[in-house]
Design a protein around this motif. Structure first.
Motif, PDB file in Angstrom:
ATOM      1  N   MET A   4       0.860  -1.173   0.000  1.00  0.00           N
ATOM      2  CA  MET A   4       0.000   0.000   0.000  1.00  0.00           C
ATOM      3  C   MET A   4       0.900   1.227   0.000  1.00  0.00           C
ATOM      4  O   MET A   4       1.882   1.277   0.736  1.00  0.00           O
ATOM      5  N   PHE A   5       0.571   2.192  -0.858  1.00  0.00           N
ATOM      6  CA  PHE A   5       1.399   3.383  -0.959  1.00  0.00           C
ATOM      7  C   PHE A   5       0.555   4.558  -1.423  1.00  0.00           C
ATOM      8  O   PHE A   5      -0.543   4.395  -1.939  1.00  0.00           O
ATOM      9  N   GLU A   6       1.115   5.748  -1.227  1.00  0.00           N
ATOM     10  CA  GLU A   6       0.474   6.979  -1.670  1.00  0.00           C
ATOM     11  C   GLU A   6       1.177   7.442  -2.937  1.00  0.00           C
ATOM     12  O   GLU A   6       2.401   7.426  -3.032  1.00  0.00           O
ATOM     13  N   PHE A  11      -4.318   6.816  -2.979  1.00  0.00           N
ATOM     14  CA  PHE A  11      -3.780   5.713  -2.201  1.00  0.00           C
ATOM     15  C   PHE A  11      -4.016   4.452  -3.018  1.00  0.00           C
ATOM     16  O   PHE A  11      -5.097   4.248  -3.568  1.00  0.00           O
ATOM     17  N   VAL A  12      -2.997   3.621  -3.075  1.00  0.00           N
ATOM     18  CA  VAL A  12      -3.041   2.442  -3.942  1.00  0.00           C
ATOM     19  C   VAL A  12      -2.665   1.207  -3.138  1.00  0.00           C
ATOM     20  O   VAL A  12      -1.737   1.244  -2.330  1.00  0.00           O
ATOM     21  N   TRP A  47      -4.628  -0.092 -18.299  1.00  0.00           N
ATOM     22  CA  TRP A  47      -3.773   1.038 -17.931  1.00  0.00           C
ATOM     23  C   TRP A  47      -4.372   2.366 -18.373  1.00  0.00           C
ATOM     24  O   TRP A  47      -4.195   3.378 -17.696  1.00  0.00           O
ATOM     25  N   ASN A  48      -5.118   2.376 -19.464  1.00  0.00           N
ATOM     26  CA  ASN A  48      -5.816   3.600 -19.876  1.00  0.00           C
ATOM     27  C   ASN A  48      -6.868   3.988 -18.839  1.00  0.00           C
ATOM     28  O   ASN A  48      -7.034   5.167 -18.529  1.00  0.00           O
ATOM     29  N   ALA A  49      -7.579   2.998 -18.288  1.00  0.00           N
ATOM     30  CA  ALA A  49      -8.584   3.279 -17.261  1.00  0.00           C
ATOM     31  C   ALA A  49      -7.925   3.855 -16.012  1.00  0.00           C
ATOM     32  O   ALA A  49      -8.427   4.824 -15.434  1.00  0.00           O
ATOM     33  N   VAL A  50      -6.788   3.277 -15.610  1.00  0.00           N
ATOM     34  CA  VAL A  50      -6.071   3.789 -14.439  1.00  0.00           C
ATOM     35  C   VAL A  50      -5.628   5.227 -14.689  1.00  0.00           C
ATOM     36  O   VAL A  50      -5.806   6.106 -13.844  1.00  0.00           O
ATOM     37  N   ALA A  57       1.459  10.212 -14.280  1.00  0.00           N
ATOM     38  CA  ALA A  57       2.532   9.936 -13.316  1.00  0.00           C
ATOM     39  C   ALA A  57       2.108   8.855 -12.320  1.00  0.00           C
ATOM     40  O   ALA A  57       2.887   7.954 -12.003  1.00  0.00           O
ATOM     41  N   VAL A  58       0.873   8.938 -11.839  1.00  0.00           N
ATOM     42  CA  VAL A  58       0.360   7.938 -10.904  1.00  0.00           C
ATOM     43  C   VAL A  58       0.260   6.583 -11.595  1.00  0.00           C
ATOM     44  O   VAL A  58       0.678   5.565 -11.045  1.00  0.00           O
ATOM     45  N   ALA A  59      -0.262   6.562 -12.811  1.00  0.00           N
ATOM     46  CA  ALA A  59      -0.386   5.308 -13.560  1.00  0.00           C
ATOM     47  C   ALA A  59       0.984   4.680 -13.785  1.00  0.00           C
ATOM     48  O   ALA A  59       1.146   3.463 -13.646  1.00  0.00           O
ATOM     49  N   ALA A  60       1.984   5.485 -14.101  1.00  0.00           N
ATOM     50  CA  ALA A  60       3.332   4.962 -14.326  1.00  0.00           C
ATOM     51  C   ALA A  60       3.916   4.373 -13.040  1.00  0.00           C
ATOM     52  O   ALA A  60       4.564   3.313 -13.060  1.00  0.00           O
ATOM     53  N   GLU A  61       3.685   5.038 -11.911  1.00  0.00           N
ATOM     54  CA  GLU A  61       4.190   4.517 -10.636  1.00  0.00           C
ATOM     55  C   GLU A  61       3.512   3.209 -10.265  1.00  0.00           C
ATOM     56  O   GLU A  61       4.166   2.257  -9.822  1.00  0.00           O
TER      57      GLU A  61
END
Length: 71
Positions: A4-6, A11-12, A47-50, A57-61
């Motif tokens: 779990m991370f920010e 939050f993911v 990944w497009n939905a994310v 940047a969030v999707a890449a992380e």
């Protein structure tokens, strides 16, 4: 395995569910905005939905951490 991370304003959680990764994303108010199982060969649509719900940047992380969790 549970990670779990920010990332940005989100939050993911990346969770191992019977050998498959489940990705759940919450916004900064605690609302769940995305939850899905990542298949062995994820489709571009996943990944497009994310990215549409967060940002690039969030999707890449998330993608980098998911790839690391697979190995």
């Amino acid at each position: 395995m549970n990670t779990m991370f920010e990332s940005g304003q989100f939050f993911v959680r990346i969770q191992n569910k019977s050998g498959r990764l489940k990705i759940t994303i919450w916004n900064n108010r605690g609302d769940k905005i995305f939850s899905d199982i990542l298949g062995p060969d994820p489709a571009v649509q996943f990944w497009n939905a994310v990215e549409n719900l967060t940002d690039s940047a969030v999707a890449a992380e998330i993608r980098a951490k998911a790839n690391a969790a697979r190995t």
